[in-house]
Design a protein around this motif. Structure first.
Motif: not given
Length: 385
Positions: A197-202, A236-239, A320-323
């Motif tokens: 998920l984070q790989g896609a977003l960043w 949920r926290q990741v989202l 956001p500012a960080a992963r």
């Protein structure tokens, strides 16, 4: 000596389209009605009727009568219809019905009559059959939604230095532009999900509004009382960190995540074809194979999505500012066997750590062991956890 052959003129009911066209050509060429009729091989009476208007083939009315006797007339109401009524889901195949009739009445039905039964069953189901599931067209909106899922690529028979490499592919697709991001995964774990998920977003450098996904156990858990499923606290926290909303499909309804399902098929097909052109399926290591897969995705999927992605970018939100961390932390006491338990799996560590409390970080494919904030050893993550 000249021999004159008799001319057999076609009467009104047997005129063909070709004859009518020839008749009209001759009339346009200035021939008399009699001469044109003779050239077309029809009587003057027929020529008078067909010198204008539609062709014979389009003037025929629909046929409502049977051209031959129905071979299933005697068994239709007594044997076939009860089976169709009992089939409330519409899953019973006509071939199965036909084979059952052949077993009950040996020698009575011929293979060529299967089509007749298929037609009769189709007509019956249109009038009396069960309602079918309705699929509503999905109209994607720029910047609104991305879909993701894991798919098994073990059928590609990829090897790393000659050793079989069973693996999954995490695939993330923007619903509007079809821009695609992929990562390899050993299993559907929370860490693999967050990493993908984070790989896609960043990589995209932007965030959509909604994530469409199924009820995978890495993101949801079962509710004991209702039997339904709910997002886990961690997912949920990741989202929330990215300001994403979750849109989940109904259990057992993979077509509701059609963007991801269609992407799986096309991506797997593209990789398979690229492997065939490559001539071999062996790679030096996982990193080399991942580079190959991403090159295929960029060439076959993302190159065509570039124009629509440019249209979509103004509607996407900022990162956001960080992963968030892509690992799970465990506090473990090293046992006298020089082992620790991480995520339900047992790992060996250096014996000098026996009795000490260490920190273990479980990543998608590795496990790190730290003491005093320093990494002492890194091990491959055991599959299944």
């Amino acid at each position: 000596m000249r021999v004159t052959l008799p001319v057999f003129l076609v009467e009104d009911g047997l005129v063909t389209d070709a004859q009518v066209r020839r008749l009209r050509e001759k009339r346009m060429a200035g021939k008399t009605l009699a001469a044109a009729a003779a050239a077309a091989g029809m009587s003057e009476r027929a020529a008078r009727k067909w010198q204008s208007g539609p062709l014979p083939s389009t003037a025929k009315g629909p046929r409502w009568w049977r051209t031959r006797e129905d071979p299933f007339a005697d068994v239709w109401q007594s044997e076939v219809v009860p089976q169709l009524v009992a089939d409330t889901d519409g899953r019973l195949q006509v071939l199965t019905l036909f084979k059952a009739l052949c077993r009950r009445h040996p020698g009575r039905f011929q293979p060529g009559q299967l089509r007749t039964l298929q037609r009769r069953v189709r007509e019956w189901r249109v009038q009396y059959g069960p309602d079918r599931e309705v699929y509503f067209e999905q109209v994607p909106v720029p910047g609104r939604e991305a879909a993701f899922d894991f798919t098994d690529l073990s059928d590609l028979r990829v090897t790393l230095r000659g050793v079989a490499f069973p693996h999954l592919l995490f695939e993330w697709v923007l619903s509007y532009s079809r821009w695609t991001y992929v990562e390899l995964a050993l299993s559907e774990t929370f860490e693999a999900l967050v990493s993908g998920l984070q790989g896609a977003l960043w990589t995209l450098e932007a965030v959509p509004a909604v994530l469409r996904h199924d009820n995978l156990s890495a993101a949801t858990h079962e509710l004991r009382r209702s039997g339904g499923r709910q997002l886990t606290v961690r997912f949920r926290q990741v989202l929330d960190h990215y300001g994403l909303l979750s849109s989940r499909i109904q259990p057992g309804k993979p077509h509701e995540n059609g963007v991801a399902e269609q992407a799986h098929f096309r991506t797997a097909t593209a990789i398979e074809q690229a492997l065939l052109l490559r001539g071999e399926r062996d790679f030096v290591d996982e990193a080399a194979y991942l580079r190959f897969v991403r090159r295929v995705v960029d060439e076959e999927r993302n190159a065509q999505a570039a124009a629509r992605l440019a249209e979509e970018r103004p509607y996407l939100r900022s990162l956001p500012a960080a992963r968030v961390p892509e690992y799970t932390t465990f506090q473990c006491r090293v046992r006298k066997w020089s082992t620790i338990r991480v995520g339900g799996r047992v790992y060996s560590v250096p014996s000098r750590l026996i009795g000490h409390l260490v920190e273990a970080r479980q990543h998608p494919s590795t496990v790190e062991v730290l003491y005093g904030g320093r990494v002492l050893c890194t091990m491959p993550r055991l599959r299944g956890g």
